[in-house]
Scaffold this motif. Structure first.
Motif, PDB file in Angstrom:
ATOM      1  N   VAL A 132     -19.868 -12.191  -5.818  1.00 21.08           N
ATOM      2  CA  VAL A 132     -21.210 -12.778  -5.847  1.00 21.08           C
ATOM      3  C   VAL A 132     -22.203 -11.692  -6.276  1.00 21.08           C
ATOM      4  O   VAL A 132     -22.288 -10.631  -5.645  1.00 21.08           O
ATOM      5  N   ARG A 133     -22.927 -11.964  -7.332  1.00 23.69           N
ATOM      6  CA  ARG A 133     -23.910 -11.003  -7.850  1.00 23.69           C
ATOM      7  C   ARG A 133     -25.277 -11.314  -7.260  1.00 23.69           C
ATOM      8  O   ARG A 133     -25.777 -12.440  -7.338  1.00 23.69           O
ATOM      9  N   VAL A 134     -25.891 -10.299  -6.638  1.00 24.43           N
ATOM     10  CA  VAL A 134     -27.226 -10.442  -6.059  1.00 24.43           C
ATOM     11  C   VAL A 134     -28.055  -9.266  -6.572  1.00 24.43           C
ATOM     12  O   VAL A 134     -27.919  -8.136  -6.105  1.00 24.43           O
ATOM     13  N   GLY A 135     -28.915  -9.522  -7.573  1.00 21.24           N
ATOM     14  CA  GLY A 135     -29.654  -8.420  -8.190  1.00 21.24           C
ATOM     15  C   GLY A 135     -28.689  -7.429  -8.813  1.00 21.24           C
ATOM     16  O   GLY A 135     -27.841  -7.792  -9.628  1.00 21.24           O
ATOM     17  N   SER A 136     -28.788  -6.173  -8.422  1.00 19.49           N
ATOM     18  CA  SER A 136     -27.899  -5.142  -8.958  1.00 19.49           C
ATOM     19  C   SER A 136     -26.662  -4.927  -8.084  1.00 19.49           C
ATOM     20  O   SER A 136     -25.848  -4.061  -8.367  1.00 19.49           O
ATOM     21  N   ASP A 137     -26.512  -5.730  -7.026  1.00 21.15           N
ATOM     22  CA  ASP A 137     -25.390  -5.580  -6.098  1.00 21.15           C
ATOM     23  C   ASP A 137     -24.347  -6.668  -6.301  1.00 21.15           C
ATOM     24  O   ASP A 137     -24.656  -7.796  -6.708  1.00 21.15           O
ATOM     25  N   THR A 138     -23.105  -6.317  -5.989  1.00 27.60           N
ATOM     26  CA  THR A 138     -22.002  -7.276  -5.988  1.00 27.60           C
ATOM     27  C   THR A 138     -21.413  -7.311  -4.593  1.00 27.60           C
ATOM     28  O   THR A 138     -21.106  -6.269  -4.010  1.00 27.60           O
ATOM     29  N   ILE A 139     -21.269  -8.514  -4.045  1.00 27.02           N
ATOM     30  CA  ILE A 139     -20.703  -8.655  -2.708  1.00 27.02           C
ATOM     31  C   ILE A 139     -19.561  -9.671  -2.742  1.00 27.02           C
ATOM     32  O   ILE A 139     -19.410 -10.431  -3.705  1.00 27.02           O
ATOM     33  N   TYR A 140     -18.773  -9.665  -1.674  1.00 22.30           N
ATOM     34  CA  TYR A 140     -17.577 -10.494  -1.586  1.00 22.30           C
ATOM     35  C   TYR A 140     -17.557 -11.224  -0.250  1.00 22.30           C
ATOM     36  O   TYR A 140     -17.833 -10.631   0.794  1.00 22.30           O
ATOM     37  N   PHE A 141     -17.214 -12.510  -0.311  1.00 27.10           N
ATOM     38  CA  PHE A 141     -17.099 -13.316   0.906  1.00 27.10           C
ATOM     39  C   PHE A 141     -15.633 -13.665   1.115  1.00 27.10           C
ATOM     40  O   PHE A 141     -15.149 -14.693   0.632  1.00 27.10           O
ATOM     41  N   ARG A 142     -14.914 -12.842   1.862  1.00 24.84           N
ATOM     42  CA  ARG A 142     -13.450 -12.961   1.948  1.00 24.84           C
ATOM     43  C   ARG A 142     -12.917 -12.821   3.377  1.00 24.84           C
ATOM     44  O   ARG A 142     -11.830 -12.286   3.602  1.00 24.84           O
ATOM     45  N   GLY A 143     -13.663 -13.298   4.364  1.00 26.87           N
ATOM     46  CA  GLY A 143     -13.305 -13.054   5.749  1.00 26.87           C
ATOM     47  C   GLY A 143     -11.935 -13.562   6.170  1.00 26.87           C
ATOM     48  O   GLY A 143     -11.198 -12.870   6.864  1.00 26.87           O
ATOM     49  N   ILE A 144     -11.576 -14.791   5.737  1.00 22.27           N
ATOM     50  CA  ILE A 144     -10.276 -15.328   6.154  1.00 22.27           C
ATOM     51  C   ILE A 144      -9.138 -14.547   5.503  1.00 22.27           C
ATOM     52  O   ILE A 144      -8.066 -14.387   6.101  1.00 22.27           O
ATOM     53  N   ARG A 145      -9.356 -14.024   4.320  1.00 18.62           N
ATOM     54  CA  ARG A 145      -8.329 -13.186   3.685  1.00 18.62           C
ATOM     55  C   ARG A 145      -8.156 -11.879   4.461  1.00 18.62           C
ATOM     56  O   ARG A 145      -7.035 -11.373   4.593  1.00 18.62           O
ATOM     57  N   ILE A 146      -9.273 -11.333   4.945  1.00 13.09           N
ATOM     58  CA  ILE A 146      -9.183 -10.122   5.774  1.00 13.09           C
ATOM     59  C   ILE A 146      -8.332 -10.388   7.003  1.00 13.09           C
ATOM     60  O   ILE A 146      -7.420  -9.616   7.328  1.00 13.09           O
ATOM     61  N   LEU A 147      -8.630 -11.471   7.692  1.00 14.05           N
ATOM     62  CA  LEU A 147      -7.848 -11.794   8.885  1.00 14.05           C
ATOM     63  C   LEU A 147      -6.378 -11.976   8.549  1.00 14.05           C
ATOM     64  O   LEU A 147      -5.498 -11.485   9.265  1.00 14.05           O
ATOM     65  N   ASP A 148      -6.090 -12.639   7.444  1.00 17.72           N
ATOM     66  CA  ASP A 148      -4.701 -12.891   7.059  1.00 17.72           C
ATOM     67  C   ASP A 148      -3.934 -11.598   6.788  1.00 17.72           C
ATOM     68  O   ASP A 148      -2.789 -11.434   7.232  1.00 17.72           O
ATOM     69  N   VAL A 149      -4.546 -10.661   6.056  1.00 19.07           N
ATOM     70  CA  VAL A 149      -3.810  -9.441   5.732  1.00 19.07           C
ATOM     71  C   VAL A 149      -3.647  -8.547   6.961  1.00 19.07           C
ATOM     72  O   VAL A 149      -2.622  -7.867   7.110  1.00 19.07           O
ATOM     73  N   VAL A 150      -4.644  -8.568   7.852  1.00 14.57           N
ATOM     74  CA  VAL A 150      -4.515  -7.766   9.068  1.00 14.57           C
ATOM     75  C   VAL A 150      -3.423  -8.337   9.961  1.00 14.57           C
ATOM     76  O   VAL A 150      -2.549  -7.605  10.454  1.00 14.57           O
ATOM     77  N   ILE A 151      -3.430  -9.647  10.184  1.00 18.35           N
ATOM     78  CA  ILE A 151      -2.384 -10.253  11.000  1.00 18.35           C
ATOM     79  C   ILE A 151      -1.023 -10.043  10.344  1.00 18.35           C
ATOM     80  O   ILE A 151      -0.016  -9.771  11.024  1.00 18.35           O
ATOM     81  N   GLY A 152      -0.967 -10.132   9.025  1.00 15.42           N
ATOM     82  CA  GLY A 152       0.285  -9.869   8.313  1.00 15.42           C
ATOM     83  C   GLY A 152       0.803  -8.466   8.564  1.00 15.42           C
ATOM     84  O   GLY A 152       1.999  -8.262   8.792  1.00 15.42           O
ATOM     85  N   ALA A 153      -0.093  -7.492   8.532  1.00  6.50           N
ATOM     86  CA  ALA A 153       0.303  -6.105   8.804  1.00  6.50           C
ATOM     87  C   ALA A 153       0.771  -5.942  10.241  1.00  6.50           C
ATOM     88  O   ALA A 153       1.744  -5.219  10.521  1.00  6.50           O
ATOM     89  N   LEU A 154       0.102  -6.615  11.164  1.00  8.74           N
ATOM     90  CA  LEU A 154       0.474  -6.507  12.573  1.00  8.74           C
ATOM     91  C   LEU A 154       1.812  -7.192  12.849  1.00  8.74           C
ATOM     92  O   LEU A 154       2.577  -6.746  13.719  1.00  8.74           O
ATOM     93  N   LEU A 155       2.113  -8.251  12.122  1.00  8.12           N
ATOM     94  CA  LEU A 155       3.425  -8.879  12.254  1.00  8.12           C
ATOM     95  C   LEU A 155       4.527  -7.880  11.961  1.00  8.12           C
ATOM     96  O   LEU A 155       5.518  -7.782  12.698  1.00  8.12           O
ATOM     97  N   GLU A 156       4.353  -7.123  10.891  1.00  8.00           N
ATOM     98  CA  GLU A 156       5.355  -6.116  10.526  1.00  8.00           C
ATOM     99  C   GLU A 156       5.370  -4.947  11.499  1.00  8.00           C
ATOM    100  O   GLU A 156       6.407  -4.302  11.698  1.00  8.00           O
ATOM    101  N   LEU A 157       4.241  -4.690  12.129  1.00  5.24           N
ATOM    102  CA  LEU A 157       4.147  -3.587  13.078  1.00  5.24           C
ATOM    103  C   LEU A 157       4.807  -3.926  14.413  1.00  5.24           C
ATOM    104  O   LEU A 157       5.099  -3.035  15.204  1.00  5.24           O
ATOM    105  N   GLY A 158       5.050  -5.214  14.653  1.00  2.80           N
ATOM    106  CA  GLY A 158       5.727  -5.578  15.895  1.00  2.80           C
ATOM    107  C   GLY A 158       5.347  -6.918  16.489  1.00  2.80           C
ATOM    108  O   GLY A 158       6.021  -7.413  17.394  1.00  2.80           O
ATOM    109  N   VAL A 159       4.279  -7.550  15.984  1.00  3.79           N
ATOM    110  CA  VAL A 159       3.845  -8.821  16.559  1.00  3.79           C
ATOM    111  C   VAL A 159       4.889  -9.927  16.383  1.00  3.79           C
ATOM    112  O   VAL A 159       5.032 -10.803  17.238  1.00  3.79           O
ATOM    113  N   LYS A 160       5.649  -9.884  15.268  1.00  2.93           N
ATOM    114  CA  LYS A 160       6.616 -10.966  15.030  1.00  2.93           C
ATOM    115  C   LYS A 160       7.748 -10.989  16.047  1.00  2.93           C
ATOM    116  O   LYS A 160       8.434 -12.006  16.190  1.00  2.93           O
TER     117      LYS A 160
END
Length: 378
Positions: A132-160
């Protein structure tokens, strides 16, 4: 507990390793390839400490920190630690429910602890494909993807292969706990028990002192701005709502009844964030007039009505104290000193999770403010 009693415990804690538990940061730099990034495009991550006596039992805590209400607000947030990982510290110091000191946290001190920093501005719920472009800045709205990759990493770390997992968070993180409990449940193997524990996340869709629904307008805008319907809220709630009311699924009182995962509500009906931002009451006792105090108490009654599905649930737990507080689970004082019906939140939560209710009730509701002598005096 008397003040003298707490001082004695405080000194004992200091003698036995102090109050704070130290967790270490892991940045998931490869997550950027999956588009899982903070508001500024930096990599997400998590803080971690392996448990001592019960390492196969996990507590996964999602950080709170409000929200960004519009694009410019999100740009400003992207230059802070709540929108960027660039300046995150290598260690995080946590207390209360995340403490490994058994004097503070006797039932959970030996569990493995995870703290997920909050950097998306929308309860780990957004999912906009393009930057998302706002003036001279670019931002990203990706919260559910963040949660997914973190939980995915934790699964491999031992949660599974964990013996037990508690998904938790306070404030925006508590809000996220309600939103994502079933989503995380679907990511974790079914043979791994999962309970959710939401602290100060039950935000009301209520008018302010002038009758304006300020928070509703903000939530409606966030819902569209961050494309929350694309995986970021409870699917059963979305399916039950008409298209023009699906924004309600970003509000806990509307989505609560669609949550299948066992969930525990920890809140004050007089939550100070809600008094300031939802009710927009410009005082706290003892600096309130009689009329203002009535508004505060009326809000508490509206909260009790809204949370009645949790109170009436045959499976879910509730601990509602009447303290003027916001976010209690990560504070040593509130975790061990605040009591309702002569039991602490830690005792209540453990009884609910284990089903051992002979000594402790799992539906604990305080008397009306300002009745509780264990609450802090303002």
């Amino acid at each position: 507990m008397s003040s003298l009693g707490f001082v004695v415990i405080f000194l004992a804690l200091a003698a036995k390793g102090g109050l704070a538990t130290i967790l270490s940061l892991t940045l998931l730099r490869d997550a950027t390839e999956q588009g899982a990034v903070c508001l500024d495009g930096s990599a997400p991550g998590y803080y971690y400490k392996k448990g001592s006596s019960e390492p196969s039992k996990w507590i996964i805590h999602m950080e709170g920190g409000g929200y960004c209400a519009n694009e410019l607000d999100c740009v400003n947030r992207s230059h802070t630690d709540l929108g960027s990982s660039k300046n995150w510290r290598k260690t995080s110091f946590q207390e209360g429910f995340l403490s490994d000191n058994c004097l503070v946290n006797p039932h959970f001190c030996g569990w493995t602890k995870v703290f997920i920093p909050y950097c998306d501005g929308a309860f780990f719920a957004g999912n906009v494909v393009n930057p998302v472009r706002v003036g001279s800045d670019t931002i990203y709205f990706r919260g559910i993807r963040i949660l997914d990759v973190v939980i995915g990493a934790l699964l491999e770390l031992g949660v599974k292969s964990a013996d037990h997992v508690i998904l938790t968070g306070c404030s925006a993180g508590g809000h996220a706990t309600y939103l994502h409990a079933d989503h995380v449940r679907n990511m974790i193997p079914r043979n791994v028990p999962l309970h959710a524990f939401a602290d100060a996340g039950f935000f009301l869709d209520a008018p302010n002192i002038n009758g304006q629904y300020v928070q509703r307008e903000i939530i409606q805008y966030i819902y569209k701005m961050q494309n929350v319907s694309n995986g970021g809220v409870n699917k059963a709630c979305l399916a039950a709502m008409s298209t023009d009311e699906q924004w309600k699924c970003l509000f806990v009182p509307y989505t609560y009844s669609y949550i299948n995962t066992p969930i525990f509500t920890y809140n004050s009906p007089y939550d100070t964030w809600q008094l300031e931002n939802t009710l927009q009451l410009n005082c706290l006792p003892p600096l309130c007039s009689d009329a203002q105090l009535k508004l505060l108490k009326d809000y508490g009654q509206e909260f009790l009505k809204a949370v009645s599905p949790a109170i009436q649930s045959s499976t879910n737990g509730v601990f509602l104290d009447s303290c003027l507080v916001h976010c209690q689970s990560l504070s040593t004082i509130t975790w061990i000193e605040f009591r309702v019906s002569n039991q602490t939140i830690g005792e209540t939560l453990y009884a609910w999770i284990t089903g051992n209710t002979e000594k402790y009730n799992t539906k604990v509701i305080d008397c009306t403010f300002p009745c509780n002598p264990t609450c802090p005096v303002l």
